[in-house]
Design a protein around this motif. Structure first.
Motif, mmCIF file in Angstrom:
data_model
loop_
_atom_site.group_PDB
_atom_site.id
_atom_site.type_symbol
_atom_site.label_atom_id
_atom_site.label_comp_id
_atom_site.label_asym_id
_atom_site.label_seq_id
_atom_site.Cartn_x
_atom_site.Cartn_y
_atom_site.Cartn_z
ATOM 1 N N UNK B 1 16.243 32.446 -41.527
ATOM 2 C CA UNK B 1 16.912 32.594 -43.070
ATOM 3 C C UNK B 1 15.278 31.893 -43.739
ATOM 4 N N UNK B 2 14.979 32.196 -45.039
ATOM 5 C CA UNK B 2 14.802 31.375 -46.862
ATOM 6 C C UNK B 2 16.362 31.357 -46.810
ATOM 7 N N UNK B 3 16.840 29.636 -46.934
ATOM 8 C CA UNK B 3 17.642 29.121 -47.654
ATOM 9 C C UNK B 3 18.095 28.286 -48.960
ATOM 10 N N UNK B 4 17.632 28.811 -49.975
ATOM 11 C CA UNK B 4 17.327 27.733 -51.170
ATOM 12 C C UNK B 4 19.002 27.313 -52.043
ATOM 13 N N UNK B 5 18.948 26.280 -52.070
ATOM 14 C CA UNK B 5 20.115 25.287 -52.240
ATOM 15 C C UNK B 5 20.133 24.904 -53.882
ATOM 16 N N UNK B 18 23.426 21.166 -43.608
ATOM 17 C CA UNK B 18 23.535 21.609 -42.620
ATOM 18 C C UNK B 18 23.203 23.041 -41.876
ATOM 19 N N UNK B 19 22.632 23.815 -43.291
ATOM 20 C CA UNK B 19 21.796 24.984 -42.817
ATOM 21 C C UNK B 19 20.462 25.035 -42.534
ATOM 22 N N UNK B 20 19.954 23.251 -42.885
ATOM 23 C CA UNK B 20 18.991 23.120 -42.458
ATOM 24 C C UNK B 20 19.207 23.165 -40.415
ATOM 25 N N UNK B 25 14.757 27.720 -43.108
ATOM 26 C CA UNK B 25 14.281 27.229 -43.713
ATOM 27 C C UNK B 25 14.544 26.577 -45.244
ATOM 28 N N UNK B 26 14.930 25.864 -45.100
ATOM 29 C CA UNK B 26 15.882 25.023 -46.342
ATOM 30 C C UNK B 26 14.782 24.896 -47.272
ATOM 31 N N UNK B 60 12.251 22.090 -46.472
ATOM 32 C CA UNK B 60 10.982 22.356 -45.720
ATOM 33 C C UNK B 60 10.284 22.008 -47.429
ATOM 34 N N UNK B 61 11.319 22.386 -48.458
ATOM 35 C CA UNK B 61 11.245 22.015 -49.678
ATOM 36 C C UNK B 61 12.250 21.190 -50.914
ATOM 37 N N UNK B 62 11.497 19.866 -51.361
ATOM 38 C CA UNK B 62 13.001 19.514 -52.364
ATOM 39 C C UNK B 62 12.248 18.906 -53.475
#
Lengths: 359, 359
Positions: B1-5, B18-20, B25-26, B60-62
């Protein structure tokens, strides 16, 4: 004069020594369960004093015979925490004679009313003058049996009121020599309200409660315990006390102002006034929470002021909050205990005007 | 899943990592003023984790481009203190698409209601599922830029509720893999009330307030700060919370019982449960009183519960007392600030039955 001192704790020893050093014949009484100081004083023939004044104060008698102590005394100084007032009255009843003058020192929340009632006297009875001071005239601690250390003797800001208040001058005249800084109060409500302890001790204790428990008192109550937030809490309590006074036409001097007058402080504020104050230096915290700083100053002082506030319609949300939280952490329902309320002082049926005029 | 934090603080870094580490894909967003972790993570390509679980979590991106983070995300985790909820909603508005699922983690007092309102959505709108957890699923701290220490990851006792609550399972299904201990709540009032922080943090802070100020946080908040009296105060607050729950037909699990389930504690009591609890070890106190332990847990948490109590006629004298005293020592009128009340959540006109049935 023959001076009877009832109570042999910190305050009792200081009062006894001070009068004796001024040349009076001092007789000291305490109950048999409090015999440590009594025994040492009896053995030594007096009290060793150091600190703000220094000397060896000869005591004529120190013991458990209250008749011997009271009989013929010109002035009876009753020096004990609030909870002891009634016990001393019951012990003294039957020995006190007409014409004797009694000073509850300090009143610790209407102590003179409790004492007079305990003697079986009506409020209006003038045959025996019962009075009270607003504060103990010393910061002091017994540092060894029969030896008292005087951190400071108060320079001023000690209020005195008799019941009724027009008799105040009769007592004041006998106290002036030992306490030149003593002044007449409007009435016993002023001496009761002007007592700063309920403003100070619960606030400092509450915001240091975990430390008291953890360190068992191994920190300096004022020097370390009073921080800016503690100062703000003291100030908020003081404001409510001042409002109660206003409604009763009594001008309550804010604690830091009084602290300057008394000599405790050099700065008039609720923060460094305490943490750096001359009269507060070196005083350790209580060794456990279950101590007069909560039991007397919340259980008697704040509960009384809050209930008086209710009676005369002055709101006291901060006092009430401290009472609530103190009750939880101490596991004691201070308000329900009714240790000292307008009712226990016999004042609960009075209107504001009656409170002003009767006392 | 793509997760947006959304949010790069202690909690945001833990959630993202944790998700990563579970292979998702965080994408991590924060506002430009919070760039310390973001920059380090961008530079390193991920987050270093140690403690209860260990590893390097590729991110993936910050960065500060919220559109990039949100677009196409299956799950949007919003991880920030209570005061940030509305700001993130405003930033996310316009980018969120139908079908996306949002988790306010933790709800921190009705955060999902605030977020949904902030997106401009009606309570009844089901096109986007907004939900909240009762607690952050970790005790964690960022110990250096881009490096998070996990004191514990919670074993259980994490509640989730969507608005309305019959949609809860739709979100739960996506969270189960990362949080096997997550369970459905009755509704968002349960997740809000089950948050233990307002029970814990203000009580510990208040009874250690002078020490926080004096030592600037140089003591262990739980190990040293929780003494028996602190425990009694927490218990009294907890009882009021449980009563509010009862009136709303929600069973609130007492804090120490939940602490056992979550893995924070090994003993179910309000005293050594905290001071010796595995999940509370090594956590320092706040460096100053002006901190979320007061500003969030009193200003949002206790004020909300107290106002909700008023609305549904459950008395909260101890919460009210803490609010009063905290307001004095912080110099902030927490109740008057109305940071979070039934009114700000849009619930103030509801009866008890409506509160139970609408959410």
């Amino acid at each position: 004069m023959k001076i009877a001192v009832l109570g042999s704790g910190n305050g009792g020893c200081a009062v006894a020594a001070d009068f004796a050093l001024k040349g009076h014949d001092v007789y000291l009484f305490d109950f048999e369960e409090f015999n440590e100081n009594i025994n040492a004083i009896m053995k030594n023939g007096g009290i060793f004093v150091d600190g703000d004044f220094v000397g060896f104060a000869e005591i004529k008698y120190a013991g458990h015979d209250i008749e011997k102590v009271i009989t013929g005394a010109d002035l009876i100084m009753v020096v004990r925490p609030a909870f002891g007032t009634k016990l001393f009255a019951e012990a003294a009843k039957g020995y006190i004679q007409k014409g004797q003058k009694i000073v509850i020192c300090p009143g610790s929340c209407g102590g003179s009313l409790i004492f007079k009632k305990g003697l079986g006297l009506e409020l209006e009875d003038e045959s025996i003058i019962v009075s009270e001071t607003s504060t103990l005239p010393y910061a002091c601690r017994v540092i060894a049996a029969g030896k008292v250390h005087i951190y400071i003797k108060l320079l001023g800001g000690i209020y005195l009121a008799a019941i009724p208040s027009r008799l105040t001058e009769n007592v004041l005249i006998d106290l002036k020599e030992v306490y030149p800084g003593i002044v007449p109060a409007k009435n016993v409500l002023q001496t009761t309200l002007q007592n700063g302890n309920p403003v100070i001790h619960p606030a400092v204790t509450l915001l240091n409660a975990a430390l008291v428990e953890r360190e068992k008192g191994d920190f300096y109550f004022y020097e370390e315990g009073v921080t800016p937030s503690v100062g703000r809490l003291m100030e908020a309590v003081d404001k409510e006390r001042i409002e109660i006074g206003k409604k009763l036409e009594i001008e309550i001097i804010p604690n830091p102002v009084l602290g300057l007058i008394q000599g405790y402080m050099q700065e008039s504020n609720y923060d460094t006034g305490y943490s750096k104050g001359r009269g507060f230096k070196g005083i350790k915290a209580q060794s456990k929470l279950d101590n007069r700083y909560m039991n007397e100053d919340v259980g008697y002082g704040l509960v009384f002021m809050s209930e008086l506030g209710k009676q005369i319609e002055v709101e006291t949300p901060i006092m009430d909050s401290i009472i609530n939280i103190a009750s939880v952490i101490m596991g004691k329902e201070y308000r329900e205990m009714k240790s000292r309320t307008p009712e226990t002082l016999g004042l609960s049926s009075y209107t504001v005007d009656e409170l002003i005029n009767v006392l």
